[in-house]
Design a protein around this motif. Structure first.
Motif, short mmCIF file in Angstrom:
data_model
loop_
_atom_site.label_atom_id
_atom_site.label_comp_id
_atom_site.label_asym_id
_atom_site.label_seq_id
_atom_site.Cartn_x
_atom_site.Cartn_y
_atom_site.Cartn_z
N PRO A 6 -15.30 59.40 63.18
CA PRO A 6 -16.43 59.84 62.37
C PRO A 6 -17.77 59.34 62.92
O PRO A 6 -18.79 60.02 62.79
CB PRO A 6 -16.17 59.28 60.99
CG PRO A 6 -14.94 58.47 61.06
CD PRO A 6 -14.35 58.61 62.41
N LEU A 7 -17.77 58.20 63.55
CA LEU A 7 -19.00 57.67 64.11
C LEU A 7 -19.49 58.55 65.26
O LEU A 7 -20.68 58.88 65.35
CB LEU A 7 -18.79 56.24 64.60
CG LEU A 7 -20.02 55.55 65.17
CD1 LEU A 7 -21.08 55.38 64.10
CD2 LEU A 7 -19.65 54.23 65.79
N LEU A 8 -18.57 58.99 66.14
CA LEU A 8 -18.95 59.86 67.24
C LEU A 8 -19.36 61.25 66.75
O LEU A 8 -20.28 61.86 67.29
CB LEU A 8 -17.80 59.97 68.25
CG LEU A 8 -17.50 58.69 69.04
CD1 LEU A 8 -16.31 58.93 69.96
CD2 LEU A 8 -18.70 58.27 69.86
N ASN A 9 -18.69 61.75 65.75
CA ASN A 9 -19.06 63.04 65.17
C ASN A 9 -20.46 62.98 64.56
O ASN A 9 -21.25 63.90 64.73
CB ASN A 9 -18.05 63.48 64.11
CG ASN A 9 -16.76 64.00 64.72
OD1 ASN A 9 -16.74 64.39 65.89
ND2 ASN A 9 -15.69 64.00 63.95
N ASP A 10 -20.75 61.93 63.86
CA ASP A 10 -22.08 61.77 63.26
C ASP A 10 -23.15 61.65 64.35
O ASP A 10 -24.24 62.22 64.22
CB ASP A 10 -22.13 60.53 62.35
CG ASP A 10 -21.33 60.72 61.08
OD1 ASP A 10 -21.03 61.89 60.74
OD2 ASP A 10 -21.01 59.71 60.43
N LEU A 14 -26.17 64.21 64.98
CA LEU A 14 -27.54 63.69 65.01
C LEU A 14 -28.26 64.12 66.28
O LEU A 14 -29.43 64.53 66.24
CB LEU A 14 -27.51 62.16 64.91
CG LEU A 14 -28.87 61.47 64.92
CD1 LEU A 14 -29.64 61.83 63.67
CD2 LEU A 14 -28.69 59.97 65.05
N MET A 15 -27.59 64.07 67.41
CA MET A 15 -28.20 64.49 68.67
C MET A 15 -28.47 65.99 68.69
O MET A 15 -29.51 66.43 69.20
CB MET A 15 -27.31 64.10 69.85
CG MET A 15 -27.20 62.59 70.06
SD MET A 15 -28.79 61.77 70.14
CE MET A 15 -29.38 62.32 71.70
N THR A 16 -27.58 66.79 68.14
CA THR A 16 -27.80 68.24 68.06
C THR A 16 -29.03 68.54 67.22
O THR A 16 -29.87 69.36 67.60
CB THR A 16 -26.56 68.93 67.48
OG1 THR A 16 -25.42 68.64 68.30
CG2 THR A 16 -26.76 70.43 67.41
#
Length: 109
Positions: A6-10, A14-16
């Motif tokens: 979930p940390l990488l998905n968030d 955020l970057m998108t």
């Protein structure tokens, strides 16, 4: 094996969003710059290309007319100048006029 962190998905979301916002800011900056540049050009009172071409064509036409008039003036001035006559030419002109007996207009056939 695929893991869902979930940390990488968030972070990816955020970057998108950040790239989308940066792109929108870039477009907004371009629009503001364009508007200011248009306003600055309008304040400078510049001419359009069509107006420039029309004035240039009129100038070219009038320049040709001026050149023709200059040539005409030079020709008229040259014709108006009295030609200096020497004494040797005056008697020669009188004798040549006397030498032509056909001044009466009668021609032999």
């Amino acid at each position: 094996m695929q893991t869902r962190n979930p940390l990488l998905n968030d972070f990816a979301d955020l970057m998108t969003d950040a790239f989308g916002a940066a792109q929108a800011m870039g477009e907004e900056a371009r629009a503001v710059f364009r508007a200011r540049a248009d306003r600055m050009v309008a304040e400078m009172d510049l001419v359009t290309r069509e107006e420039f071409d029309a004035v240039k064509a009129a100038l070219d036409a009038s320049q040709g007319e001026v050149d023709a008039l200059k040539a005409r003036i030079e020709a008229l001035e040259a014709a108006a100048k009295p030609k200096p006559a020497s004494r040797a030419k005056k008697p020669a002109a009188k004798t040549s006029a006397k030498a032509t007996p056909k001044a009466s207009g009668k021609a032999k056939s």
